[in-house]
Scaffold this motif. Structure first.
Motif, PDB file in Angstrom:
ATOM      1  N   SER A 196       4.124  25.538  75.671  1.00 35.67           N
ATOM      2  CA  SER A 196       2.763  26.045  75.679  1.00 35.67           C
ATOM      3  C   SER A 196       2.284  26.148  74.232  1.00 35.67           C
ATOM      4  N   VAL A 197       1.429  25.212  73.818  1.00 38.02           N
ATOM      5  CA  VAL A 197       0.969  25.172  72.432  1.00 38.02           C
ATOM      6  C   VAL A 197      -0.052  26.268  72.177  1.00 38.02           C
ATOM      7  N   TYR A 198      -1.096  26.297  72.989  1.00 34.82           N
ATOM      8  CA  TYR A 198      -2.132  27.334  72.816  1.00 34.82           C
ATOM      9  C   TYR A 198      -3.016  27.354  74.056  1.00 34.82           C
ATOM     10  N   THR A 199      -3.483  28.554  74.383  1.00 38.11           N
ATOM     11  CA  THR A 199      -4.399  28.741  75.496  1.00 38.11           C
ATOM     12  C   THR A 199      -5.510  29.680  75.061  1.00 38.11           C
ATOM     13  N   VAL A 236     -16.380  26.081  82.575  1.00 40.48           N
ATOM     14  CA  VAL A 236     -15.047  26.097  81.988  1.00 40.48           C
ATOM     15  C   VAL A 236     -14.660  27.532  81.651  1.00 40.48           C
ATOM     16  N   ARG A 237     -13.535  27.961  82.215  1.00 41.53           N
ATOM     17  CA  ARG A 237     -13.063  29.330  81.996  1.00 41.53           C
ATOM     18  C   ARG A 237     -11.843  29.396  81.086  1.00 41.53           C
ATOM     19  N   MET A 238     -11.083  28.304  80.994  1.00 43.60           N
ATOM     20  CA  MET A 238      -9.839  28.354  80.227  1.00 43.60           C
ATOM     21  C   MET A 238      -9.434  26.944  79.849  1.00 43.60           C
ATOM     22  N   VAL A 239      -8.782  26.830  78.682  1.00 42.46           N
ATOM     23  CA  VAL A 239      -8.274  25.548  78.198  1.00 42.46           C
ATOM     24  C   VAL A 239      -6.873  25.768  77.639  1.00 42.46           C
ATOM     25  N   SER A 240      -5.972  24.855  77.961  1.00 40.20           N
ATOM     26  CA  SER A 240      -4.602  24.910  77.446  1.00 40.20           C
ATOM     27  C   SER A 240      -4.222  23.565  76.849  1.00 40.20           C
ATOM     28  N   LEU A 294      -4.170  18.080  77.430  1.00 44.18           N
ATOM     29  CA  LEU A 294      -5.255  19.048  77.378  1.00 44.18           C
ATOM     30  C   LEU A 294      -5.645  19.372  78.813  1.00 44.18           C
ATOM     31  N   ILE A 295      -5.511  20.644  79.195  1.00 44.81           N
ATOM     32  CA  ILE A 295      -5.753  21.056  80.571  1.00 44.81           C
ATOM     33  C   ILE A 295      -6.956  21.985  80.606  1.00 44.81           C
ATOM     34  N   GLU A 296      -7.905  21.661  81.467  1.00 42.96           N
ATOM     35  CA  GLU A 296      -9.134  22.426  81.594  1.00 42.96           C
ATOM     36  C   GLU A 296      -9.174  23.120  82.952  1.00 42.96           C
ATOM     37  N   PHE A 297      -9.511  24.405  82.943  1.00 36.72           N
ATOM     38  CA  PHE A 297      -9.622  25.204  84.171  1.00 36.72           C
ATOM     39  C   PHE A 297     -11.079  25.641  84.323  1.00 36.72           C
ATOM     40  N   SER A 298     -11.669  25.309  85.460  1.00 34.88           N
ATOM     41  CA  SER A 298     -13.084  25.603  85.673  1.00 34.88           C
ATOM     42  C   SER A 298     -13.304  26.377  86.963  1.00 34.88           C
ATOM     43  N   ASP A 299     -14.422  27.076  86.995  1.00 34.84           N
ATOM     44  CA  ASP A 299     -14.841  27.830  88.174  1.00 34.84           C
ATOM     45  C   ASP A 299     -16.276  27.417  88.490  1.00 34.84           C
ATOM     46  N   GLU A 304     -13.100  32.168  62.358  1.00 36.53           N
ATOM     47  CA  GLU A 304     -14.012  31.465  61.460  1.00 36.53           C
ATOM     48  C   GLU A 304     -13.717  29.971  61.412  1.00 36.53           C
ATOM     49  N   ASP A 305     -12.922  29.475  62.336  1.00 38.95           N
ATOM     50  CA  ASP A 305     -12.551  28.060  62.326  1.00 38.95           C
ATOM     51  C   ASP A 305     -13.769  27.159  62.501  1.00 38.95           C
ATOM     52  N   SER A 306     -13.784  26.088  61.729  1.00 34.34           N
ATOM     53  CA  SER A 306     -14.795  25.053  61.890  1.00 34.34           C
ATOM     54  C   SER A 306     -14.349  24.083  62.974  1.00 34.34           C
ATOM     55  N   ARG A 307     -15.211  23.137  63.312  1.00 37.73           N
ATOM     56  CA  ARG A 307     -14.828  22.102  64.271  1.00 37.73           C
ATOM     57  C   ARG A 307     -13.626  21.320  63.766  1.00 37.73           C
ATOM     58  N   GLU A 308     -13.596  21.041  62.461  1.00 41.67           N
ATOM     59  CA  GLU A 308     -12.494  20.278  61.883  1.00 41.67           C
ATOM     60  C   GLU A 308     -11.183  21.056  61.974  1.00 41.67           C
ATOM     61  N   GLN A 309     -11.225  22.355  61.695  1.00 41.47           N
ATOM     62  CA  GLN A 309     -10.013  23.171  61.778  1.00 41.47           C
ATOM     63  C   GLN A 309      -9.527  23.276  63.219  1.00 41.47           C
ATOM     64  N   TYR A 310     -10.449  23.427  64.142  1.00 40.30           N
ATOM     65  CA  TYR A 310     -10.100  23.460  65.559  1.00 40.30           C
ATOM     66  C   TYR A 310      -9.415  22.161  65.972  1.00 40.30           C
ATOM     67  N   ALA A 311     -10.004  21.026  65.551  1.00 36.61           N
ATOM     68  CA  ALA A 311      -9.430  19.726  65.915  1.00 36.61           C
ATOM     69  C   ALA A 311      -8.058  19.532  65.297  1.00 36.61           C
ATOM     70  N   GLN A 312      -7.879  19.952  64.047  1.00 32.73           N
ATOM     71  CA  GLN A 312      -6.574  19.821  63.399  1.00 32.73           C
ATOM     72  C   GLN A 312      -5.525  20.680  64.093  1.00 32.73           C
ATOM     73  N   PHE A 313      -5.921  21.838  64.553  1.00 34.36           N
ATOM     74  CA  PHE A 313      -5.009  22.772  65.206  1.00 34.36           C
ATOM     75  C   PHE A 313      -4.582  22.293  66.590  1.00 34.36           C
TER      76      PHE A 313
END
Length: 243
Positions: A175-178, A160-164, A151-156, A132-141
């Motif tokens: 590794s903070v979050y993926t 975009v398939r994955m972000v770390s 910020l690492i982006e993986f694309s096919d 239920e995270d908002s944009r603000e909560q996502y950005a804070q996290f």
């Protein structure tokens, strides 16, 4: 509150306090507490590097470690990457996704990333709060940091398939979050990502990849000990954990 032992860093400027009890996110019917390091603006890469070696982690600008009254289930873990020996299934995951396009971006909001994050939370962690995270909560996290973060982006093929989000420390990567696309049949993005981060750690000439906490009783955490050898922080020391 006890403080990490390292005379070379100005820990006298930090304060440590314990939070109130709150419901544990991983073990039902248990309560958790955290020890928090403040003030956040003093915790740069150098200080955070020492804190993480004593079991701390960060969530945005919030630096903490478990401090539960009667539970020691959360074990900080790290991979000594030079010794990592992937299993056959892990090698298959690497080969399966080795063609992903990888690029490093600044810590900034990207709508496509947030949409992927929401789909991932809805699929993998429904009802856990983060769905239920908002944009603000996502950005804070994920997009706030006082340390050297990437910020690492993986694309096919442009999708975009994955972000770390990864922190660069003096003895390794953290590794903070993926999060990744949960709707691709047969994908092994999570496994591939850990192997990719381990290779990046080696390429930088650093010894460790920090993977956060492992809980033996939690099925969501079981994947971490499938990477061997792995070390856990117990009773003030890093020790090898059994496979």
């Amino acid at each position: 509150m006890s403080q990490p032992d390292d005379a070379d860093l100005p820990f006298s400027l930090l304060q440590f306090y314990a939070t109130s009890r709150y419901p544990c996110s991983y073990l039902p019917d248990r309560e958790a507490r955290s020890q928090v390091a403040t003030p956040a603006h003093l915790i740069d890469s150098q200080i955070y590097g020492v804190l993480i070696r004593t079991g701390f982690r960060r969530s945005g600008l919030f630096t903490y470690r478990p401090h539960c009254d009667c539970c020691r289930a959360c074990v900080p873990v790290r991979l000594p990457v030079a010794e990592l020996r992937p299993t056959r299934s892990q090698r298959r995951a690497w080969k399966q996704h080795a063609g992903l396009q990888v690029r490093e971006l600044p810590l900034r909001f990207v709508a496509e990333h947030f949409d992927l994050y929401c789909r991932y939370q809805d699929s993998r962690h429904p009802g856990g709060g983060m769905d239920e995270d908002s944009r603000e909560q996502y950005a804070q996290f994920l997009l706030q940091s006082h340390v050297d973060s990437r910020l690492i982006e993986f694309s096919d093929n442009g999708k975009v398939r994955m972000v770390s989000v990864i922190d660069v420390l003096d003895d390794g990567l953290s590794s903070v979050y993926t999060f990744f696309d949960p709707d691709v049949p047969g994908a092994s993005y999570g496994t591939f990502n850990i192997l990719w981060q381990a290779r990046q750690t080696q390429a930088l000439g650093l010894p460790y990849l920090y993977l956060g906490y492992w809980i033996a009783e939690s099925r969501k955490m079981a994947y971490k000990t499938r990477f061997q050898p792995i070390e856990g922080y117990r009773d003030g020391n890093w020790v090898r954990l059994p496979a």
